[in-house]
Scaffold this active site. Structure first.
Site, short mmCIF file in Angstrom:
data_model
loop_
_atom_site.label_atom_id
_atom_site.label_comp_id
_atom_site.label_asym_id
_atom_site.label_seq_id
_atom_site.Cartn_x
_atom_site.Cartn_y
_atom_site.Cartn_z
N ALA A 1 0.85 -1.19 0.00
CA ALA A 1 0.00 0.00 0.00
C ALA A 1 0.89 1.24 0.00
O ALA A 1 2.03 1.20 0.46
CB ALA A 1 -0.89 -0.01 1.24
N GLY B 1 0.24 -4.96 0.78
CA GLY B 1 -0.96 -4.92 -0.05
C GLY B 1 -0.73 -5.51 -1.44
O GLY B 1 -1.67 -6.00 -2.08
N GLU C 1 -1.18 -9.09 -0.91
CA GLU C 1 -2.62 -9.34 -0.71
C GLU C 1 -3.38 -9.28 -2.03
O GLU C 1 -4.29 -10.07 -2.28
CB GLU C 1 -3.18 -8.31 0.29
CG GLU C 1 -2.74 -8.60 1.71
CD GLU C 1 -3.06 -7.49 2.68
OE1 GLU C 1 -2.81 -6.32 2.33
OE2 GLU C 1 -3.55 -7.77 3.78
N GLU D 1 4.43 -4.96 7.09
CA GLU D 1 3.62 -3.97 7.82
C GLU D 1 4.07 -3.80 9.26
O GLU D 1 4.03 -2.69 9.81
CB GLU D 1 2.13 -4.38 7.80
CG GLU D 1 1.43 -4.16 6.48
CD GLU D 1 1.53 -5.33 5.53
OE1 GLU D 1 2.45 -6.17 5.70
OE2 GLU D 1 0.71 -5.42 4.60
N1 CAA Z 1 4.55 3.19 -0.56
C1 CAA Z 1 4.98 4.36 -1.09
N2 CAA Z 1 6.15 4.47 -1.75
C2 CAA Z 1 6.91 3.38 -1.87
C3 CAA Z 1 6.53 2.13 -1.35
C4 CAA Z 1 5.28 2.06 -0.66
N3 CAA Z 1 4.81 0.93 -0.15
N4 CAA Z 1 7.48 1.24 -1.63
C5 CAA Z 1 8.45 1.89 -2.30
N5 CAA Z 1 8.10 3.18 -2.47
C6 CAA Z 1 8.85 4.23 -3.16
C7 CAA Z 1 10.05 4.71 -2.35
O1 CAA Z 1 9.64 5.70 -1.41
C8 CAA Z 1 10.93 5.28 -3.44
O2 CAA Z 1 10.45 6.53 -3.82
P1 CAA Z 1 11.48 7.78 -3.99
O3 CAA Z 1 12.35 7.37 -5.15
O4 CAA Z 1 10.59 8.94 -4.29
O5 CAA Z 1 12.25 7.89 -2.71
C9 CAA Z 1 10.68 4.34 -4.62
O6 CAA Z 1 9.43 3.69 -4.35
C10 CAA Z 1 11.74 3.24 -4.78
O7 CAA Z 1 11.84 2.57 -3.53
P2 CAA Z 1 13.28 2.40 -2.78
O8 CAA Z 1 14.22 3.49 -3.14
O9 CAA Z 1 12.97 2.21 -1.33
O10 CAA Z 1 13.76 1.04 -3.46
P3 CAA Z 1 14.70 -0.08 -2.82
O11 CAA Z 1 14.99 -1.02 -3.94
O12 CAA Z 1 15.85 0.53 -2.10
O13 CAA Z 1 13.79 -0.82 -1.70
C11 CAA Z 1 11.78 -1.88 -0.90
C12 CAA Z 1 12.68 -1.55 -2.11
C13 CAA Z 1 12.55 -2.85 0.05
C14 CAA Z 1 10.55 -2.56 -1.42
C15 CAA Z 1 11.46 -0.58 -0.13
O14 CAA Z 1 10.98 0.38 -1.07
C16 CAA Z 1 10.39 -0.76 0.93
O15 CAA Z 1 10.67 -1.26 1.99
N6 CAA Z 1 9.14 -0.34 0.62
C17 CAA Z 1 8.03 -0.42 1.56
C18 CAA Z 1 7.49 -1.82 1.67
C19 CAA Z 1 6.36 -1.88 2.68
O16 CAA Z 1 6.52 -1.56 3.84
N7 CAA Z 1 5.19 -2.32 2.22
C20 CAA Z 1 4.00 -2.47 3.05
C21 CAA Z 1 3.16 -1.24 2.96
S1 CAA Z 1 1.84 -1.27 4.14
C22 CAA Z 1 0.61 -2.22 3.44
O17 CAA Z 1 0.76 -2.78 2.38
C23 CAA Z 1 -0.65 -2.28 4.28
C24 CAA Z 1 -1.73 -3.18 3.80
O18 CAA Z 1 -1.88 -4.32 4.22
C25 CAA Z 1 -2.81 -2.70 2.88
#
Ligand code: CAA
Length: 258
Positions: A66, A109, A112, A132
């Protein structure tokens, strides 16, 4: 077709394609994207030109979860008032076969969403996870529930509590995905399978999906009764007559989907 902002949608040879399209943020799923995915799924579900639906992601990943940026502005009341999970619930009611073809990060998400599909084909570079917990929250679109059903309480807790990533082969070992394919063959293998499904009798596919979904949620006895009713219902279809007639005549059946 609708004008979509966060996805790309097209039909090719009776296969409905939905591509998540926010590659700069690893296809992070915002609420509008979920609404768009649902609209596209419903259009394909009703379309006579589409037999199978394939869902995949543009760029380096299927979806990294998400949209955290959007979510951090929420509070308990705003989320309750938006009733955003109604869209997710509606996705589960799509009747045509839906295959998710995933690669790269398949997180939160995004995972999911893939689990909403009927089958998951995974590129070898896929990484699955529910991170999460690291954000101080938990899955909310069925992640805890579906994972527990898939792999059991203990393993689900290990996975959900740690937020660790799982490699594609391990996800296959735990029954989370149907098959793992070389990265460069992901779409080819998925479409190849979809092409095979296209030739099957559409009503039988629908009622099989309907019964399998029911079997996940009701008692065995209820599910068996449901199965029998659906079996009988198929005897009202022309495809049942064609299938059995073709067998007797030692020829390939030609199904019409009715
Ligand atoms: N939401 C918003 N932006 C996100 C994102 C997310 N879930 N995942 C990645 N991005 C964005 C980053 O902020 C980044 O943007 P900028 O270039 O503007 O900074 C871009 O995508 C590229 O990401 P990274 O630079 O972080 O790429 P990476 O290869 O170094 O890392 C990753 C990849 C490990 C997936 C890391 O991006 C990460 O940890 N992302 C978040 C994952 C996460 O926590 N997901 C769960 C979300 S909560 C959810 O899903 C709730 C639910 O049940 C509905």
């Amino acid at each position: 077709m609708n004008n979509y902002q966060y996805i790309k949608v097209w039909t090719d040879n009776e296969i409905g394609n939905i591509e998540l399209h926010r590659p700069k943020v690893l296809n992070a799923i915002n609420q509008s994207m979920v609404a768009e995915i649902l609209t596209a799924l419903c259009e394909f579900d009703y379309s006579e030109q589409v037999k199978v639906i394939v869902l995949f992601g543009a760029g380096k990943s299927f979806a990294a979860g998400a949209d955290i940026k959007e979510m951090m502005g929420e509070n308990a009341v705003s989320m309750e008032l938006k009733n955003q999970f109604a869209d997710w619930d509606r996705i589960a009611l799509i009747k045509k076969p839906v295959i998710a073809a995933v690669h790269g990060f398949v997180l939160g998400g995004g995972f999911e969403l893939a689990l909403c599909a009927d089958m998951i084909f995974a590129a070898a570079n896929s990484k699955f996870g529910f991170p999460e917990v690291k954000l101080g929250v938990m899955p909310s679109a069925g992640g805890c529930v579906k994972l527990t059903k898939l792999i059991g309480k203990r393993k689900a807790l290990e996975f959900l509590w740690s937020g660790n990533h799982l490699e594609a082969e391990e996800a296959k070992h735990w029954g989370m995905v149907n098959r793992v394919v070389p990265n460069e063959l992901l779409m080819q293998e998925t479409i190849h399978f979809a092409e095979k499904l296209k030739k099957q009798p559409a009503l039988a596919l629908r009622l099989i999906k309907d019964t399998v979904r029911r079997a996940e949620n009701v008692t065995e006895n209820e599910a068996m009764q449901y199965e029998r009713k659906n079996f009988s219902l198929l005897f009202a279809s022309e495809d049942q007559q064609e299938g059995m007639q073709a067998f007797m005549e030692k020829r390939s059946p030609h199904f019409q989907g009715k």
